[in-house]
Every structure is written in structure tokens, then in C-alpha cells.
Design an enzyme around this catalytic site. Structure first.
Site, PDB file in Angstrom:
ATOM      1  N   LYS A  42       5.794  11.250  88.393  1.00 49.98           N
ATOM      2  CA  LYS A  42       4.853  11.407  89.802  1.00 49.98           C
ATOM      3  C   LYS A  42       3.991  10.927  89.506  1.00 49.98           C
ATOM      4  CE  LYS A  42       6.565  16.452  89.235  1.00 49.98           C
ATOM      5  NZ  LYS A  42       5.940  17.462  89.257  1.00 49.98           N
ATOM      6  N   GLY A  43       3.627  10.505  87.688  1.00 43.88           N
ATOM      7  CA  GLY A  43       2.366  10.357  88.029  1.00 43.88           C
ATOM      8  C   GLY A  43       1.980   8.981  88.345  1.00 43.88           C
ATOM      9  N   GLU A  97       3.360   2.141  87.234  1.00 42.93           N
ATOM     10  CA  GLU A  97       3.209   3.451  86.181  1.00 42.93           C
ATOM     11  C   GLU A  97       2.399   3.555  85.966  1.00 42.93           C
ATOM     12  OE1 GLU A  97       5.004   5.613  84.690  1.00 42.93           O
ATOM     13  OE2 GLU A  97       6.394   5.208  83.614  1.00 42.93           O
ATOM     14  N   ASP A  98       2.540   5.388  85.449  1.00 43.49           N
ATOM     15  CA  ASP A  98       0.885   5.259  85.061  1.00 43.49           C
ATOM     16  C   ASP A  98       0.763   5.127  84.174  1.00 43.49           C
ATOM     17  OD1 ASP A  98       2.621   6.968  83.619  1.00 43.49           O
ATOM     18  OD2 ASP A  98       1.871   9.064  85.053  1.00 43.49           O
ATOM     19  N   ASP A 101       2.546   4.332  76.997  1.00 43.34           N
ATOM     20  CA  ASP A 101       1.901   5.366  75.923  1.00 43.34           C
ATOM     21  C   ASP A 101       3.039   4.491  74.856  1.00 43.34           C
ATOM     22  OD1 ASP A 101       0.699   7.241  74.581  1.00 43.34           O
ATOM     23  OD2 ASP A 101       2.537   8.238  74.616  1.00 43.34           O
ATOM     24  N   LYS A 129      -2.067   2.244  75.879  1.00 43.18           N
ATOM     25  CA  LYS A 129      -1.981   2.478  74.859  1.00 43.18           C
ATOM     26  C   LYS A 129      -1.781   1.644  73.939  1.00 43.18           C
ATOM     27  CE  LYS A 129      -2.258   7.378  75.560  1.00 43.18           C
ATOM     28  NZ  LYS A 129      -2.125   9.014  74.915  1.00 43.18           N
ATOM     29  N   PHE A 152      -5.158  12.427  74.458  1.00 39.95           N
ATOM     30  CA  PHE A 152      -4.308  12.165  75.889  1.00 39.95           C
ATOM     31  C   PHE A 152      -5.105  12.317  76.914  1.00 39.95           C
ATOM     32  CE2 PHE A 152      -2.201  15.600  78.333  1.00 39.95           C
ATOM     33  CZ  PHE A 152      -0.639  15.235  77.703  1.00 39.95           C
ATOM     34  N   VAL A 153      -5.112  11.759  77.998  1.00 41.21           N
ATOM     35  CA  VAL A 153      -6.114  11.640  79.788  1.00 41.21           C
ATOM     36  C   VAL A 153      -5.333  12.217  80.481  1.00 41.21           C
ATOM     37  CG1 VAL A 153      -6.876   9.487  78.642  1.00 41.21           C
ATOM     38  CG2 VAL A 153      -5.012   9.207  79.840  1.00 41.21           C
ATOM     39  N   ASP A 159      -0.854  14.092  84.489  1.00 40.84           N
ATOM     40  CA  ASP A 159      -0.596  15.884  84.167  1.00 40.84           C
ATOM     41  C   ASP A 159      -0.801  16.068  83.105  1.00 40.84           C
ATOM     42  OD1 ASP A 159       1.474  15.069  83.474  1.00 40.84           O
ATOM     43  OD2 ASP A 159       2.215  16.752  83.107  1.00 40.84           O
ATOM     44  N   ARG A 165      -3.458  16.479  87.922  1.00 40.98           N
ATOM     45  CA  ARG A 165      -3.145  15.502  89.017  1.00 40.98           C
ATOM     46  C   ARG A 165      -4.232  14.731  89.873  1.00 40.98           C
ATOM     47  NH1 ARG A 165       2.060  13.881  86.830  1.00 40.98           N
ATOM     48  NH2 ARG A 165       3.368  15.170  86.454  1.00 40.98           N
TER      49      ARG A 165
HETATM   50  P1  5GP Z   1       5.636   6.643  77.132  1.00 36.24           P
HETATM   51  O1  5GP Z   1       7.697   7.134  77.701  1.00 36.24           O
HETATM   52  O2  5GP Z   1       5.674   5.763  77.003  1.00 36.24           O
HETATM   53  O3  5GP Z   1       5.860   7.298  75.859  1.00 36.24           O
HETATM   54  O4  5GP Z   1       5.778   7.721  77.759  1.00 36.24           O
HETATM   55  C1  5GP Z   1       4.942   7.875  79.255  1.00 36.24           C
HETATM   56  C2  5GP Z   1       4.613   9.092  79.696  1.00 36.24           C
HETATM   57  O5  5GP Z   1       4.465   9.853  79.232  1.00 36.24           O
HETATM   58  C3  5GP Z   1       4.254   8.430  80.986  1.00 36.24           C
HETATM   59  O6  5GP Z   1       4.507   8.274  81.989  1.00 36.24           O
HETATM   60  C4  5GP Z   1       3.468   9.497  81.046  1.00 36.24           C
HETATM   61  O7  5GP Z   1       4.424  10.953  81.983  1.00 36.24           O
HETATM   62  C5  5GP Z   1       3.507  10.564  79.917  1.00 36.24           C
HETATM   63  N1  5GP Z   1       1.907  10.039  79.020  1.00 36.24           N
HETATM   64  C6  5GP Z   1       1.369   8.976  77.871  1.00 36.24           C
HETATM   65  N2  5GP Z   1       1.124   9.444  77.527  1.00 36.24           N
HETATM   66  C7  5GP Z   1       0.156  10.392  78.889  1.00 36.24           C
HETATM   67  C8  5GP Z   1      -1.886  10.689  78.150  1.00 36.24           C
HETATM   68  O8  5GP Z   1      -2.492  10.023  77.872  1.00 36.24           O
HETATM   69  N3  5GP Z   1      -1.598  11.460  79.556  1.00 36.24           N
HETATM   70  C9  5GP Z   1      -0.549  12.523  79.977  1.00 36.24           C
HETATM   71  N4  5GP Z   1      -0.892  13.026  81.454  1.00 36.24           N
HETATM   72  N5  5GP Z   1       0.336  11.741  80.488  1.00 36.24           N
HETATM   73  C10 5GP Z   1       0.715  10.710  79.409  1.00 36.24           C
HETATM   74 MG    MG Z   2       4.887   8.791  84.083  1.00 32.65          MG
END
Ligand code: 5GP
Ligand code: MG
Length: 182
Positions: A42-43, A97-98, A101, A129, A152-153, A159, A165
């Protein structure tokens, strides 16, 4: 709610400016290609809506949902909870994508959508990131809104346990908020 924000990292005005720049870039790139923008829920909701409003070429939109975070750490595994409904075979697809990470989620989404045999598949992430990337993830985003440090944002769709959100900016959550919750 805003008392739990340590710092505004990206303001509403900065977001608006960067998103319209990105959308102009994508509109140029995808002219005549009839692209499909796929948002990962949903991000991405805020970024998605703002982006497609500024896209000036004919396009289609779709959404998918994969299992994601509970709290601040990824579980490492992913499942498709909601699939796309448009047939992506032979289409020019852009994943929106939001945040990129560790890369686990996007790597999963990318490989999943690639199996639908699109003509092309690119990634546009609002936040990146790079310092958090897992070494085994070689995937690179094609379009990035902002590179951010390892914090962590929340806000602008992102969220913490489904809250924050609705904030119109990207803020760093005070670490005590999630440290006290565990
Ligand atoms: P990844 O699989 O790249 O580690 O994570 C991606 C997902 O983790 C993002 O779509 C998001 O939902 C969540 N996420 C990663 N970093 C953050 C952050 O700093 N803040 C928030 N709210 N969600 C994050
Ligand atoms: Mg996401």
C-alpha cells in the site's frame, strides 16, 4: 501524531517538485509505448497517484500487493496477495514503489512480473536507501526520487504499523516510538 516525528526529511513542496520532474522524464521516455504503471500496495498510493496525474502520454495503471513488513524489519519472504489484472505480456511495464530498502521486496516483484513476459520492465522508486541493500541483490532502480540515509521514515504513504501514511511529507520517526513498542 506529529510529535513522534523527529525531523521532516522531505517536505511536501520538495515532493511535489521532484514527482513532477520524474513524471516529465517518464512521459518523454514512454511516448508512443503505451506503458502500464504497476503500483505495489500500500505504501506507493500517494506517490502513484501524484505520478500518474503528471504523466502526459496514454497509459494504463494496475496494482499488486505482496506480503510486507510488520514493524520495522522485513520477514525476508514474500507472497503475492493481490495480482495485477492487466495482461502484461509484450507491454512496457514500469513498477512504481515507495522505497527500495534491503531490496528483497522489489527483487521478488521484479522477478514475478518478468515471468509475465513484458516487452520491458523498469523500476521507479520514490525513495532509495542504498546503504541498506543486501549484497546479493544486484537489481538497480532505473528512476529514483530521492536517495535517503539509513533511517526509518514514515509519511507520504509509508507506515509504521499502518499509521502515519497520511502525513503529506517524509519524516524520520523518533526511534523511541518503535523501541518502546517492542
Ligand atoms: P525491502 O524489501 O527493500 O527491504 O523493503 C521494502 C519495503 O519495506 C517497502 O516497500 C516498505 O514497505 C518497507 N520499508 C523499508 N524501509 C522503510 C522505511 O524506512 N519506512 C517504512 N515505513 N517502511 C519501510
Ligand atoms: Mg511497500
Amino acid at each position: 501524531m506529529e510529535n513522534n516525528i523527529q525531523e521532516v526529511l522531505i517536505s511536501q513542496a520538495q515532493i511535489e517538485e521532484r514527482v513532477s520532474q520524474l513524471a516529465r522524464e517518464l512521459s518523454r521516455e514512454y511516448a508512443g509505448k503505451n506503458p502500464v504503471f504497476v503500483g505495489v500496495l500500500k505504501g506507493v498510493v500517494m506517490f502513484f497517484a501524484d505520478m500518474v496525474k503528471h504523466i502526459t502520454v496514454p497509459c494504463q495503471i494496475d496494482f499488486m500487493c505482496i506480503s510486507s513488513y510488520s514493524g520495522t524489519e522485513s520477514t525476508g519472504t514474500a507472497v503475492v496477495k493481490k495480482d495485477v489484472s492487466v495482461d502484461l505480456k509484450g507491454r512496457h511495464v514500469v513498477i512504481l514503489e515507495d522505497i527500495f530498502d534491503t531490496g528483497t521486496s522489489l527483487d521478488f516483484t521484479y522477478r514475478y512480473l518478468l515471468s509475465k513476459e513484458p516487452a520491458s520492465l523498469k523500476i521507479c522508486t520514490f525513495l532509495d536507501k542504498p546503504s541498506r541493500r543486501k549484497p546479493e541483490i544486484t537489481l538497480k532502480p532505473d528512476y529514483v526520487g530521492y536517495e535517503i540515509p539509513n533511517a526509518f521514515v514514515v509519511g507520504y504513504g509509508l507506515d509504521y504499523n499502518e499509521y502515519y501514511r497520511n502525513l503529506p511529507y517524509i519524516g524520520i520517526l523518533k526511534p523511541e516510538v518503535y523501541e518502546n513498542a517492542e
